[in-house]
Design an enzyme around this catalytic site. Structure first.
Site, PDB file in Angstrom:
ATOM      1  N   ASP A   1       0.825  -1.215   0.000  1.00  0.00           N
ATOM      2  CA  ASP A   1       0.000   0.000   0.000  1.00  0.00           C
ATOM      3  C   ASP A   1       0.863   1.271   0.000  1.00  0.00           C
ATOM      4  O   ASP A   1       0.649   2.181   0.812  1.00  0.00           O
ATOM      5  CB  ASP A   1      -0.913   0.029   1.236  1.00  0.00           C
ATOM      6  CG  ASP A   1      -1.666  -1.274   1.460  1.00  0.00           C
ATOM      7  OD1 ASP A   1      -2.072  -1.886   0.458  1.00  0.00           O
ATOM      8  OD2 ASP A   1      -1.851  -1.658   2.626  1.00  0.00           O
TER       9      ASP A   1
ATOM     10  N   GLU B   1     -11.283  -0.181  -3.227  1.00  0.00           N
ATOM     11  CA  GLU B   1     -10.450   0.375  -2.148  1.00  0.00           C
ATOM     12  C   GLU B   1      -9.268   1.091  -2.785  1.00  0.00           C
ATOM     13  O   GLU B   1      -9.206   1.236  -3.999  1.00  0.00           O
ATOM     14  CB  GLU B   1      -9.977  -0.733  -1.196  1.00  0.00           C
ATOM     15  CG  GLU B   1      -9.104  -1.783  -1.846  1.00  0.00           C
ATOM     16  CD  GLU B   1      -8.767  -2.950  -0.916  1.00  0.00           C
ATOM     17  OE1 GLU B   1      -9.252  -3.009   0.237  1.00  0.00           O
ATOM     18  OE2 GLU B   1      -8.010  -3.833  -1.357  1.00  0.00           O
TER      19      GLU B   1
HETATM   20  O1  FUB Z   1      -3.105  -3.598   3.592  1.00  0.00           O
HETATM   21  C1  FUB Z   1      -4.391  -3.857   4.080  1.00  0.00           C
HETATM   22  C2  FUB Z   1      -5.411  -3.574   3.043  1.00  0.00           C
HETATM   23  O2  FUB Z   1      -5.145  -4.358   1.903  1.00  0.00           O
HETATM   24  C3  FUB Z   1      -5.391  -2.164   2.519  1.00  0.00           C
HETATM   25  O3  FUB Z   1      -5.972  -1.245   3.387  1.00  0.00           O
HETATM   26  C4  FUB Z   1      -6.098  -2.365   1.244  1.00  0.00           C
HETATM   27  O4  FUB Z   1      -6.022  -1.293   0.356  1.00  0.00           O
HETATM   28  C5  FUB Z   1      -5.427  -3.620   0.720  1.00  0.00           C
HETATM   29  O5  FUB Z   1      -4.222  -3.353   0.075  1.00  0.00           O
END
Ligand code: FUB
EC number: 3.2.1.37
Length: 327
Positions: free
Chosen positions: A12, A228
């Protein structure tokens, strides 16, 4: 392409240029016995490191500045320090992070420091009115800062269909709206106060439109709907909102004329990588544009042990993002 960071697992990546260098604010993945599930429980991170580099030449060293914030230091957090971001304004650096509160509900917190590499001191409470995951902060040319956020399934965005203040626990887990005529849920955006520690106005839903109809992307359009990993950057006066499509594993972008949108879907930036999640940032550095992202090659495909990578991206004459340099 080799990972940029190999001493620990990182994911991320939110990259920014501060003081002429690239600073990377990633999640810090760690080993766990928690079984993989579609709620993301195996992403059980407990601290953040910050990294910096003076050059994106593959031979250039990337410095690990060590732990800058950890669960024990944040009074409201129970677990899961997920994807962070950082911002600079008026001489201070701000680290934004999502985590579950003591009730298991994702909120977004802020920690403040004097240097891009921290250390960062967390505010004792999450940002009032914040929810869900994956904060991405964008400071516009006029100095106004905005926070984009949200994530489906384990990220709990689907629990707020009744309004910003209404958490509907019956929607918890790997669920989202679907069906004919149902629109996809949008990510969220709010202005930040001048001190960067609270929302300055109401949380709004960001609308992403299908170019062929001018209508909102459908909930069942999993190749294009927001899942996301929100990110915002500006290019040639246009606002580029980019994101992950989650279960179809693409990174996509949409373009608009205002930080609030609406944004019209523009295409894909990255095809699926090894590993379930995909998450990124886009930054201009020394006159070139870079996509920071992650995959699971270093861990040989373990979904929750990811590594940050970087590749150059380009724009064509119409402002479309392309992955090969145009002729
Ligand atoms: O790293 C945890 C979660 O996985 C992140 O918040 C999302 O975007 C995904 O990458």
């Amino acid at each position: 392409m080799a990972p940029l960071i190999t001493n620990i697992y990182t994911a991320d990546p939110s990259a920014h240029v501060f003081e002429g260098k690239i600073y990377i604010y990633p999640s810090h993945d760690r080993e766990t016995d928690i079984q993989f599930n579609d709620n993301g429980d195996q992403y059980d991170m407990a601290d953040y490191h910050v990294f910096s580099t003076e050059s994106l030449d593959p031979a250039a060293p990337v410095i690990d500045h060590g732990v800058v914030l950890k669960t024990e230091d944040i009074p409201w957090v129970s677990k899961q320090l997920w994807a962070p971001d950082a911002a600079y304004k008026n001489g201070k650096y701000y680290l934004y992070f999502p985590a579950r509160d003591k009730q298991g509900i994702f909120r977004i917190g802020v920690a403040v420091g004097d240097r891009p590499e921290g250390p960062f001191t967390p505010d004792p409470e999450p940002i009032k009115g914040s929810y869900s995951i994956d904060p991405a902060t964008f400071v516009d040319d006029d100095g106004q800062a905005y926070m984009y956020f949200g994530g489906l399934w384990g990220g709990q965005l689907q629990c707020y269909q009744g309004g910003n203040d209404v958490f509907d626990a019956s929607w918890q887990g790997p669920k989202e709206p679907s069906g004919e005529g149902v629109c996809a849920l949008g990510p969220r955006v709010a202005k930040l106060t001048d001190d960067m520690r609270q929302f300055a106005d109401e949380v709004r839903e960001v609308v992403i439109l299908a170019p062929e109809t001018g209508e909102r992307i459908a909930a069942d359009d999993h190749d294009r709907r927001f899942f996301e990993a929100a990110w915002m950057h500006k290019y040639n006066g246009k606002y580029y909102f980019s994101y992950s499509t989650g279960d179809t594993h693409y990174l996509c972008y949409a373009v608009g004329d205002s930080p609030y949108g609406p944004f019209t879907y523009g295409g894909r930036i990255l095809e699926p990588v090894l590993g379930w999640t995909t998450h990124h940032s886009i930054v201009e550095f020394q006159g070139r544009w870079w996509l920071f992202h992650h995959d699971c090659e270093l861990s040989k495909g373990v979904d929750h042990l990811r590594s940050v990578k970087v590749k150059e991206i380009f724009y064509d004459k119409d402002g479309k993002i392309v992955t090969e340099k145009p002729e």
